[in-house]
Design a protein around this motif. Structure first.
Motif, mmCIF file in Angstrom:
data_model
loop_
_atom_site.group_PDB
_atom_site.id
_atom_site.type_symbol
_atom_site.label_atom_id
_atom_site.label_comp_id
_atom_site.label_asym_id
_atom_site.label_seq_id
_atom_site.Cartn_x
_atom_site.Cartn_y
_atom_site.Cartn_z
ATOM 1 N N UNK A 1 32.279 76.159 100.340
ATOM 2 C CA UNK A 1 31.533 75.023 100.829
ATOM 3 C C UNK A 1 30.047 75.322 100.723
ATOM 4 N N UNK A 2 29.285 74.283 100.500
ATOM 5 C CA UNK A 2 27.837 74.386 100.363
ATOM 6 C C UNK A 2 27.202 73.601 101.506
ATOM 7 N N UNK A 3 26.292 74.222 102.241
ATOM 8 C CA UNK A 3 25.613 73.555 103.353
ATOM 9 C C UNK A 3 24.170 73.301 102.961
ATOM 10 N N UNK A 4 23.720 72.078 103.202
ATOM 11 C CA UNK A 4 22.394 71.634 102.798
ATOM 12 C C UNK A 4 21.727 70.970 103.997
ATOM 13 N N UNK A 5 20.467 71.284 104.262
ATOM 14 C CA UNK A 5 19.747 70.704 105.391
ATOM 15 C C UNK A 5 18.568 69.888 104.872
ATOM 16 N N UNK A 6 18.394 68.688 105.432
ATOM 17 C CA UNK A 6 17.326 67.806 104.979
ATOM 18 C C UNK A 6 16.786 66.966 106.132
ATOM 19 N N UNK A 7 15.580 66.448 105.952
ATOM 20 C CA UNK A 7 14.973 65.528 106.915
ATOM 21 C C UNK A 7 14.705 64.173 106.263
ATOM 22 N N UNK A 8 15.122 64.015 105.018
ATOM 23 C CA UNK A 8 14.894 62.777 104.272
ATOM 24 C C UNK A 8 15.988 61.760 104.586
ATOM 25 N N UNK A 9 15.616 60.649 105.249
ATOM 26 C CA UNK A 9 16.597 59.650 105.667
ATOM 27 C C UNK A 9 17.259 58.953 104.482
ATOM 28 N N UNK A 10 16.512 58.739 103.389
ATOM 29 C CA UNK A 10 17.099 58.098 102.207
ATOM 30 C C UNK A 10 18.180 58.975 101.592
ATOM 31 N N UNK A 11 17.928 60.262 101.565
ATOM 32 C CA UNK A 11 18.900 61.194 101.012
ATOM 33 C C UNK A 11 20.155 61.252 101.894
ATOM 34 N N UNK A 12 19.955 61.242 103.204
ATOM 35 C CA UNK A 12 21.085 61.255 104.130
ATOM 36 C C UNK A 12 21.930 60.005 103.947
ATOM 37 N N UNK A 13 21.289 58.860 103.778
ATOM 38 C CA UNK A 13 22.011 57.605 103.572
ATOM 39 C C UNK A 13 22.851 57.676 102.295
ATOM 40 N N UNK A 14 22.286 58.262 101.238
ATOM 41 C CA UNK A 14 23.009 58.416 99.973
ATOM 42 C C UNK A 14 24.259 59.283 100.157
ATOM 43 N N UNK A 15 24.129 60.366 100.932
ATOM 44 C CA UNK A 15 25.276 61.239 101.184
ATOM 45 C C UNK A 15 26.327 60.545 102.041
ATOM 46 N N UNK B 1 27.493 69.869 92.729
ATOM 47 C CA UNK B 1 28.152 68.563 92.684
ATOM 48 C C UNK B 1 29.504 68.701 93.364
ATOM 49 N N UNK B 2 29.797 67.754 94.258
ATOM 50 C CA UNK B 2 31.085 67.801 94.937
ATOM 51 C C UNK B 2 31.230 66.664 95.923
ATOM 52 N N UNK B 3 32.287 66.737 96.719
ATOM 53 C CA UNK B 3 32.576 65.709 97.706
ATOM 54 C C UNK B 3 31.907 66.072 99.028
ATOM 55 N N UNK B 4 31.332 65.069 99.711
ATOM 56 C CA UNK B 4 30.663 65.279 100.986
ATOM 57 C C UNK B 4 31.732 65.378 102.071
ATOM 58 N N UNK B 5 31.711 66.471 102.802
ATOM 59 C CA UNK B 5 32.692 66.672 103.870
ATOM 60 C C UNK B 5 32.154 66.176 105.206
ATOM 61 N N UNK C 1 16.681 66.014 111.718
ATOM 62 C CA UNK C 1 17.204 66.768 110.580
ATOM 63 C C UNK C 1 18.708 66.599 110.540
ATOM 64 N N UNK C 2 19.263 66.701 109.336
ATOM 65 C CA UNK C 2 20.696 66.559 109.132
ATOM 66 C C UNK C 2 21.214 67.743 108.350
ATOM 67 N N UNK C 3 22.437 68.138 108.649
ATOM 68 C CA UNK C 3 23.123 69.186 107.906
ATOM 69 C C UNK C 3 24.276 68.534 107.158
ATOM 70 N N UNK C 4 24.268 68.678 105.845
ATOM 71 C CA UNK C 4 25.287 68.078 104.983
ATOM 72 C C UNK C 4 26.152 69.202 104.430
ATOM 73 N N UNK C 5 27.465 69.037 104.519
ATOM 74 C CA UNK C 5 28.407 70.007 103.970
ATOM 75 C C UNK C 5 29.087 69.385 102.759
ATOM 76 N N UNK C 6 29.028 70.086 101.628
ATOM 77 C CA UNK C 6 29.601 69.604 100.376
ATOM 78 C C UNK C 6 30.652 70.598 99.896
ATOM 79 N N UNK C 7 31.786 70.060 99.444
ATOM 80 C CA UNK C 7 32.829 70.889 98.838
ATOM 81 C C UNK C 7 32.627 70.820 97.330
ATOM 82 N N UNK C 8 32.128 71.898 96.711
ATOM 83 C CA UNK C 8 31.858 71.874 95.270
ATOM 84 C C UNK C 8 33.129 71.716 94.450
ATOM 85 N N UNK C 9 32.979 71.064 93.294
ATOM 86 C CA UNK C 9 34.087 70.906 92.356
ATOM 87 C C UNK C 9 33.701 71.534 91.038
#
Length: 81
Positions: A1-15, A35-39, A51-59
């Motif tokens: 799993x890949x963990x990504x942290x951001x403060x960009x609201x547009x990016x969070x909305x996309x995820x 690149x992967x599915x957002x968990x 701030x938001x923490x996004x977890x992605x499962x890489x493919x």
């Protein structure tokens, strides 16, 4: 799993949209592209600015496939000559 942290609201909305629709998302962090599915998309409530923490499962990347098989019938124009 890949963990990504951001403060960009547009990016969070996309995820969040990618997670809701079951689509893959791509994130570029430094020199690494994942690149992967957002968990999950979790907001850190104590952080200012938010701030938001996004977890992605890489493919694994797949080889592009042909859209349809090649026709085995000769084109009509070849019959004329």
């Amino acid at each position: 799993m890949f963990t990504y942290e951001t403060a960009d609201q547009k990016e969070v909305r996309r995820f969040r949209i990618a997670q809701f629709n079951g689509r893959m998302a791509t994130v570029k962090s430094g020199s690494e592209t994942v690149t992967g599915f957002v968990r999950s998309v979790l907001e850190q409530e104590s952080a200012i600015p938010p701030r938001w923490t996004i977890t992605i499962i890489p493919t694994a990347k797949e080889e592009p496939r042909a859209l349809r098989p090649v026709s085995r019938v000769r084109p009509f124009a070849e019959d004329l000559y």
